[in-house]
Design a protein around this motif. Structure first.
Motif, PDB file in Angstrom:
ATOM      1  N   GLY A 179       0.886  -1.163  -0.073  1.00 51.10           N
ATOM      2  CA  GLY A 179      -0.181  -0.025   0.182  1.00 51.10           C
ATOM      3  C   GLY A 179       0.878   1.314   0.034  1.00 51.10           C
ATOM      4  N   LEU A 180       2.287   1.260   0.376  1.00 49.94           N
ATOM      5  CA  LEU A 180       3.059   2.290   0.480  1.00 49.94           C
ATOM      6  C   LEU A 180       3.992   2.121  -0.937  1.00 49.94           C
ATOM      7  CD1 LEU A 180       4.015   2.290   4.286  1.00 49.94           C
ATOM      8  CD2 LEU A 180       2.493   3.713   3.010  1.00 49.94           C
ATOM      9  N   GLY A 181       3.512   1.510  -1.858  1.00 45.13           N
ATOM     10  CA  GLY A 181       4.440   1.424  -3.135  1.00 45.13           C
ATOM     11  C   GLY A 181       5.459   0.666  -3.113  1.00 45.13           C
ATOM     12  N   VAL A 182       5.751  -0.442  -2.222  1.00 42.44           N
ATOM     13  CA  VAL A 182       6.818  -1.332  -2.404  1.00 42.44           C
ATOM     14  C   VAL A 182       6.369  -2.620  -2.625  1.00 42.44           C
ATOM     15  CG1 VAL A 182       8.396   0.154  -0.970  1.00 42.44           C
ATOM     16  CG2 VAL A 182       7.055  -1.607   0.042  1.00 42.44           C
ATOM     17  N   ARG A 183       7.150  -3.765  -3.169  1.00 42.51           N
ATOM     18  CA  ARG A 183       6.869  -4.836  -3.338  1.00 42.51           C
ATOM     19  C   ARG A 183       7.742  -5.699  -2.227  1.00 42.51           C
ATOM     20  NH1 ARG A 183       4.351  -6.754  -8.211  1.00 42.51           N
ATOM     21  NH2 ARG A 183       4.261  -4.884  -9.878  1.00 42.51           N
ATOM     22  N   PRO A 184       6.953  -5.917  -1.179  1.00 45.11           N
ATOM     23  CA  PRO A 184       7.567  -6.546   0.113  1.00 45.11           C
ATOM     24  C   PRO A 184       8.410  -7.752  -0.316  1.00 45.11           C
ATOM     25  CG  PRO A 184       5.526  -5.966   0.785  1.00 45.11           C
ATOM     26  CD  PRO A 184       5.634  -5.812  -0.812  1.00 45.11           C
ATOM     27  N   ARG A 185       7.933  -8.680  -1.127  1.00 46.19           N
ATOM     28  CA  ARG A 185       8.670  -9.964  -1.368  1.00 46.19           C
ATOM     29  C   ARG A 185       9.966  -9.717  -2.221  1.00 46.19           C
ATOM     30  NH1 ARG A 185       6.289 -15.692  -2.970  1.00 46.19           N
ATOM     31  NH2 ARG A 185       5.359 -15.320  -1.140  1.00 46.19           N
ATOM     32  N   THR A 186       9.826  -8.691  -3.155  1.00 44.72           N
ATOM     33  CA  THR A 186      11.023  -8.315  -4.014  1.00 44.72           C
ATOM     34  C   THR A 186      12.144  -7.652  -2.946  1.00 44.72           C
ATOM     35  OG1 THR A 186       9.821  -7.725  -5.587  1.00 44.72           O
ATOM     36  CG2 THR A 186      11.840  -6.942  -5.793  1.00 44.72           C
ATOM     37  N   TRP A 218       5.881 -12.347   7.812  1.00 44.01           N
ATOM     38  CA  TRP A 218       5.030 -12.114   6.692  1.00 44.01           C
ATOM     39  C   TRP A 218       3.748 -11.812   7.325  1.00 44.01           C
ATOM     40  CZ3 TRP A 218       5.741 -15.299   1.846  1.00 44.01           C
ATOM     41  CH2 TRP A 218       7.085 -15.235   1.342  1.00 44.01           C
ATOM     42  N   ASN A 219       3.428 -10.431   7.661  1.00 42.75           N
ATOM     43  CA  ASN A 219       2.005  -9.997   8.166  1.00 42.75           C
ATOM     44  C   ASN A 219       0.843 -10.193   7.466  1.00 42.75           C
ATOM     45  OD1 ASN A 219       4.604  -7.693   8.813  1.00 42.75           O
ATOM     46  ND2 ASN A 219       3.236  -8.509  10.663  1.00 42.75           N
ATOM     47  N   THR A 220       0.877  -9.897   6.223  1.00 42.39           N
ATOM     48  CA  THR A 220      -0.502  -9.925   5.428  1.00 42.39           C
ATOM     49  C   THR A 220      -0.238 -10.513   4.195  1.00 42.39           C
ATOM     50  OG1 THR A 220      -1.506  -8.004   6.368  1.00 42.39           O
ATOM     51  CG2 THR A 220      -2.373  -8.757   4.287  1.00 42.39           C
ATOM     52  N   ILE A 221      -0.844 -11.842   3.712  1.00 43.80           N
ATOM     53  CA  ILE A 221      -0.689 -12.772   2.622  1.00 43.80           C
ATOM     54  C   ILE A 221      -2.294 -12.994   1.969  1.00 43.80           C
ATOM     55  CG2 ILE A 221       0.008 -14.501   1.530  1.00 43.80           C
ATOM     56  CD1 ILE A 221       1.799 -14.907   4.194  1.00 43.80           C
ATOM     57  N   PHE A 222      -2.221 -12.188   0.723  1.00 38.90           N
ATOM     58  CA  PHE A 222      -3.628 -12.316   0.075  1.00 38.90           C
ATOM     59  C   PHE A 222      -3.831 -13.934  -0.212  1.00 38.90           C
ATOM     60  CE2 PHE A 222      -2.954  -7.701  -1.358  1.00 38.90           C
ATOM     61  CZ  PHE A 222      -3.729  -7.310  -0.099  1.00 38.90           C
ATOM     62  N   ASN A 223      -5.038 -14.567  -0.820  1.00 29.39           N
ATOM     63  CA  ASN A 223      -5.469 -15.541  -1.094  1.00 29.39           C
ATOM     64  C   ASN A 223      -4.753 -16.079  -2.058  1.00 29.39           C
ATOM     65  OD1 ASN A 223      -6.599 -14.293  -2.979  1.00 29.39           O
ATOM     66  ND2 ASN A 223      -8.487 -15.157  -2.642  1.00 29.39           N
ATOM     67  N   ARG A 224      -4.176 -15.588  -2.896  1.00 31.38           N
ATOM     68  CA  ARG A 224      -3.375 -16.100  -4.064  1.00 31.38           C
ATOM     69  C   ARG A 224      -1.827 -16.045  -3.703  1.00 31.38           C
ATOM     70  NH1 ARG A 224      -6.675 -13.321  -8.789  1.00 31.38           N
ATOM     71  NH2 ARG A 224      -8.454 -14.855  -8.883  1.00 31.38           N
ATOM     72  N   GLU A 249       0.042 -13.518  -2.622  1.00 30.02           N
ATOM     73  CA  GLU A 249       0.782 -12.254  -2.900  1.00 30.02           C
ATOM     74  C   GLU A 249       0.987 -11.634  -1.283  1.00 30.02           C
ATOM     75  OE1 GLU A 249       0.413  -8.042  -4.766  1.00 30.02           O
ATOM     76  OE2 GLU A 249      -1.086  -9.316  -5.340  1.00 30.02           O
ATOM     77  N   LEU A 250       2.386 -11.456  -1.110  1.00 21.40           N
ATOM     78  CA  LEU A 250       2.710 -10.908   0.151  1.00 21.40           C
ATOM     79  C   LEU A 250       2.354  -9.178   0.233  1.00 21.40           C
ATOM     80  CD1 LEU A 250       3.966 -11.079   2.991  1.00 21.40           C
ATOM     81  CD2 LEU A 250       6.289 -10.626   1.845  1.00 21.40           C
ATOM     82  N   ALA A 251       1.444  -8.717   1.036  1.00 17.51           N
ATOM     83  CA  ALA A 251       1.026  -7.581   1.023  1.00 17.51           C
ATOM     84  C   ALA A 251       1.715  -6.825   2.135  1.00 17.51           C
ATOM     85  CB  ALA A 251      -0.375  -7.450   1.143  1.00 17.51           C
ATOM     86  N   LYS A 252       2.129  -7.282   3.214  1.00 14.86           N
ATOM     87  CA  LYS A 252       2.782  -6.446   4.225  1.00 14.86           C
ATOM     88  C   LYS A 252       3.729  -7.317   5.079  1.00 14.86           C
ATOM     89  CE  LYS A 252      -1.177  -3.544   5.428  1.00 14.86           C
ATOM     90  NZ  LYS A 252      -1.864  -2.989   6.416  1.00 14.86           N
ATOM     91  N   ALA A 253       4.755  -6.718   5.361  1.00 17.50           N
ATOM     92  CA  ALA A 253       5.958  -7.697   6.080  1.00 17.50           C
ATOM     93  C   ALA A 253       6.731  -6.734   6.871  1.00 17.50           C
ATOM     94  CB  ALA A 253       7.003  -8.577   5.242  1.00 17.50           C
TER      95      ALA A 253
END
Length: 107
Positions: A40-47, A85-91, A93-97
């Motif tokens: 949500g802040l414009g970064v890709r956590p997994r990357t 890993w704080n938030t992972i979507f159902n597919r 995708e890591l959203a927050k870490a």
């Protein structure tokens, strides 16, 4: 950020008197830095996590710059990282870490 600065000391035992302390020189500085990653802040956590993992395993040393000023006079090596890993979507995708990195001065 937590920064630790220390000196190196040797203690010499003496007969019938208190031990004598001798200053050997400065110790290596260390830094622990917690980092919040959010898509949500414009970064890709997994990357970001993958890049940090690569730096830890490669033994990379770089200058730590905060606010356009270097921290310390030498580069720092990335000695370890810890991730949550704080938030992972159902597919998957890591959203927050949350990432915590540990750096040690590379003199």
């Amino acid at each position: 950020m937590t920064r630790e600065i220390s000196g190196r000391w040797a203690i010499h035992e003496t007969m019938g008197a208190k031990p004598k302390a001798e200053f050997l020189g400065p110790g290596l500085q260390s830094v622990t830095l917690p980092i919040y990653l959010s898509a949500g802040l414009g970064v890709r956590p997994r990357t970001v996590l993958e890049r940090v993992e690569g730096m830890v395993e490669a033994g990379t040393a770089e200058y730590l710059v905060i606010g356009n000023r270097p921290v310390g006079g030498n580069p720092f090596r990335l000695t370890g990282s810890s991730e949550t890993w704080n938030t992972i979507f159902n597919r998957g995708e890591l959203a927050k870490a949350t990432l915590s990195i540990t750096l040690e001065e590379y003199a």
